[in-house]
Design a protein around this motif. Structure first.
Motif, PDB file in Angstrom:
ATOM      1  N   GLU A   1     -88.764 103.151 -43.385  1.00 50.21           N
ATOM      2  CA  GLU A   1     -87.498 103.884 -43.382  1.00 50.21           C
ATOM      3  C   GLU A   1     -86.664 103.533 -42.153  1.00 50.21           C
ATOM      4  N   SER A   2     -87.318 103.287 -41.022  1.00 50.73           N
ATOM      5  CA  SER A   2     -86.567 102.914 -39.816  1.00 50.73           C
ATOM      6  C   SER A   2     -85.949 101.527 -39.970  1.00 50.73           C
ATOM      7  N   ASP A   3     -86.646 100.618 -40.668  1.00 49.20           N
ATOM      8  CA  ASP A   3     -86.075  99.296 -40.947  1.00 49.20           C
ATOM      9  C   ASP A   3     -84.834  99.428 -41.832  1.00 49.20           C
ATOM     10  N   ILE A   4     -84.915 100.304 -42.828  1.00 46.17           N
ATOM     11  CA  ILE A   4     -83.778 100.528 -43.721  1.00 46.17           C
ATOM     12  C   ILE A   4     -82.616 101.139 -42.949  1.00 46.17           C
ATOM     13  N   ALA A   5     -82.900 102.126 -42.107  1.00 46.22           N
ATOM     14  CA  ALA A   5     -81.848 102.770 -41.318  1.00 46.22           C
ATOM     15  C   ALA A   5     -81.159 101.752 -40.408  1.00 46.22           C
TER      16      ALA A   5
ATOM     17  N   ILE B   1     -79.026  99.438 -42.575  1.00 44.58           N
ATOM     18  CA  ILE B   1     -77.803 100.103 -43.042  1.00 44.58           C
ATOM     19  C   ILE B   1     -76.785 100.176 -41.903  1.00 44.58           C
ATOM     20  N   SER B   2     -77.259 100.486 -40.703  1.00 43.81           N
ATOM     21  CA  SER B   2     -76.360 100.532 -39.540  1.00 43.81           C
ATOM     22  C   SER B   2     -75.735  99.172 -39.277  1.00 43.81           C
ATOM     23  N   MET B   3     -76.533  98.129 -39.391  1.00 48.67           N
ATOM     24  CA  MET B   3     -76.020  96.783 -39.166  1.00 48.67           C
ATOM     25  C   MET B   3     -75.053  96.383 -40.278  1.00 48.67           C
TER      26      MET B   3
ATOM     27  N   LYS C   1     -73.057  98.421 -41.833  1.00 50.99           N
ATOM     28  CA  LYS C   1     -71.792  99.114 -41.526  1.00 50.99           C
ATOM     29  C   LYS C   1     -71.002  98.381 -40.451  1.00 50.99           C
ATOM     30  N   ALA C   2     -71.720  97.605 -39.619  1.00 49.48           N
ATOM     31  CA  ALA C   2     -71.054  96.811 -38.582  1.00 49.48           C
ATOM     32  C   ALA C   2     -70.728  95.406 -39.101  1.00 49.48           C
ATOM     33  N   SER C   3     -70.745  95.230 -40.428  1.00 50.84           N
ATOM     34  CA  SER C   3     -70.412  93.967 -41.100  1.00 50.84           C
ATOM     35  C   SER C   3     -71.382  92.832 -40.787  1.00 50.84           C
ATOM     36  N   ILE C   4     -72.643  93.171 -40.552  1.00 51.60           N
ATOM     37  CA  ILE C   4     -73.673  92.155 -40.326  1.00 51.60           C
ATOM     38  C   ILE C   4     -74.409  91.953 -41.646  1.00 51.60           C
ATOM     39  N   LYS C   5     -74.522  90.702 -42.069  1.00 48.92           N
ATOM     40  CA  LYS C   5     -75.144  90.370 -43.346  1.00 48.92           C
ATOM     41  C   LYS C   5     -76.642  90.690 -43.320  1.00 48.92           C
ATOM     42  N   THR C   6     -77.204  90.906 -44.508  1.00 44.46           N
ATOM     43  CA  THR C   6     -78.621  91.223 -44.632  1.00 44.46           C
ATOM     44  C   THR C   6     -79.490  90.088 -44.103  1.00 44.46           C
ATOM     45  N   SER C   7     -79.092  88.846 -44.341  1.00 42.58           N
ATOM     46  CA  SER C   7     -79.875  87.709 -43.845  1.00 42.58           C
ATOM     47  C   SER C   7     -79.895  87.693 -42.316  1.00 42.58           C
ATOM     48  N   GLN C   8     -78.763  88.030 -41.705  1.00 41.25           N
ATOM     49  CA  GLN C   8     -78.700  88.081 -40.245  1.00 41.25           C
ATOM     50  C   GLN C   8     -79.509  89.264 -39.711  1.00 41.25           C
ATOM     51  N   THR C   9     -79.488  90.359 -40.440  1.00 43.67           N
ATOM     52  CA  THR C   9     -80.289  91.527 -40.061  1.00 43.67           C
ATOM     53  C   THR C   9     -81.765  91.175 -40.087  1.00 43.67           C
ATOM     54  N   TYR C  10     -82.194  90.465 -41.144  1.00 48.00           N
ATOM     55  CA  TYR C  10     -83.601  90.064 -41.251  1.00 48.00           C
ATOM     56  C   TYR C  10     -83.976  89.141 -40.091  1.00 48.00           C
ATOM     57  N   ASP C  11     -83.118  88.177 -39.782  1.00 50.90           N
ATOM     58  CA  ASP C  11     -83.395  87.281 -38.656  1.00 50.90           C
ATOM     59  C   ASP C  11     -83.535  88.068 -37.358  1.00 50.90           C
ATOM     60  N   TYR C  12     -82.680  89.069 -37.170  1.00 57.02           N
ATOM     61  CA  TYR C  12     -82.754  89.909 -35.983  1.00 57.02           C
ATOM     62  C   TYR C  12     -84.086  90.659 -35.932  1.00 57.02           C
ATOM     63  N   MET C  13     -84.500  91.200 -37.080  1.00 56.50           N
ATOM     64  CA  MET C  13     -85.763  91.945 -37.143  1.00 56.50           C
ATOM     65  C   MET C  13     -86.964  91.043 -36.878  1.00 56.50           C
ATOM     66  N   VAL C  14     -86.892  89.816 -37.369  1.00 55.27           N
ATOM     67  CA  VAL C  14     -87.957  88.846 -37.104  1.00 55.27           C
ATOM     68  C   VAL C  14     -88.041  88.568 -35.598  1.00 55.27           C
ATOM     69  N   ASN C  15     -86.889  88.361 -34.974  1.00 55.48           N
ATOM     70  CA  ASN C  15     -86.844  88.153 -33.528  1.00 55.48           C
ATOM     71  C   ASN C  15     -87.384  89.358 -32.783  1.00 55.48           C
TER      72      ASN C  15
ATOM     73  N   ARG D   1     -84.799  96.381 -51.062  1.00 59.48           N
ATOM     74  CA  ARG D   1     -84.643  97.763 -50.578  1.00 59.48           C
ATOM     75  C   ARG D   1     -83.183  98.102 -50.318  1.00 59.48           C
ATOM     76  N   MET D   2     -82.435  97.151 -49.772  1.00 63.50           N
ATOM     77  CA  MET D   2     -81.008  97.394 -49.525  1.00 63.50           C
ATOM     78  C   MET D   2     -80.268  97.610 -50.843  1.00 63.50           C
TER      79      MET D   2
END
Length: 137
Positions: A58-62, A65-67, A69-83, A101-102
């Motif tokens: 749920e924290s990953d989803i939250a 979702i926040s990212m 809303k800041a116009s960050i793509k899901t692929s970029q969000t995943y890369d950030y989470m991997v980092n 999930r998104m």
């Protein structure tokens, strides 16, 4: 269109672990244990990618979702989470899991929003027109 059959990937593996509860003893006792596999086991590098070991929290989803809303793509969000996690092996899910999930979250928002929009429309129409009646339960 005729599809070619998929390759059979199931194994006839007889590994089993069964327990039974004995109320008189107030204990669980193993009554069946077969440890021999009929296939090779996943190595330590493959384990994080097994379906049973993948989980988008749920924290990953939250965070996603926040990212979003800041116009960050899901692929970029995943890369950030991997980092953030320290690599693909440690993130705990694949990019496809995050996309799925998104999409599920997006559909839920649309469903909730559609229902509310329909109710608002009916109420507004009932206020404007004396001949319109809506009974919303």
């Amino acid at each position: 269109m005729v599809r070619t059959p998929r390759k059979e990937t199931r194994e006839n593996c007889h590994v089993a672990f069964a327990m039974k509860y004995y109320p008189k003893r107030d204990a669980y006792i193993v009554n069946k244990f077969v440890k021999e596999h009929s296939h090779r086991l996943a190595n330590s590098r493959e384990v994080p990618f097994l379906h049973s070991h993948r989980c988008v929290t749920e924290s990953d989803i939250a965070q996603s979702i926040s990212m979003r809303k800041a116009s960050i793509k899901t692929s970029q969000t995943y890369d950030y989470m991997v980092n953030q996690a320290g690599g693909y092996m440690k993130v705990g899910f694949t990019s496809k899991d995050l996309y799925n999930r998104m999409e599920l979250e997006r559909r839920q928002v649309v469903l909730d929003g559609d229902a509310q929009a329909a109710i608002s429309y009916m109420n507004a129409k009932a206020i404007r027109s004396r001949n319109f009646f809506a009974c919303l339960v």
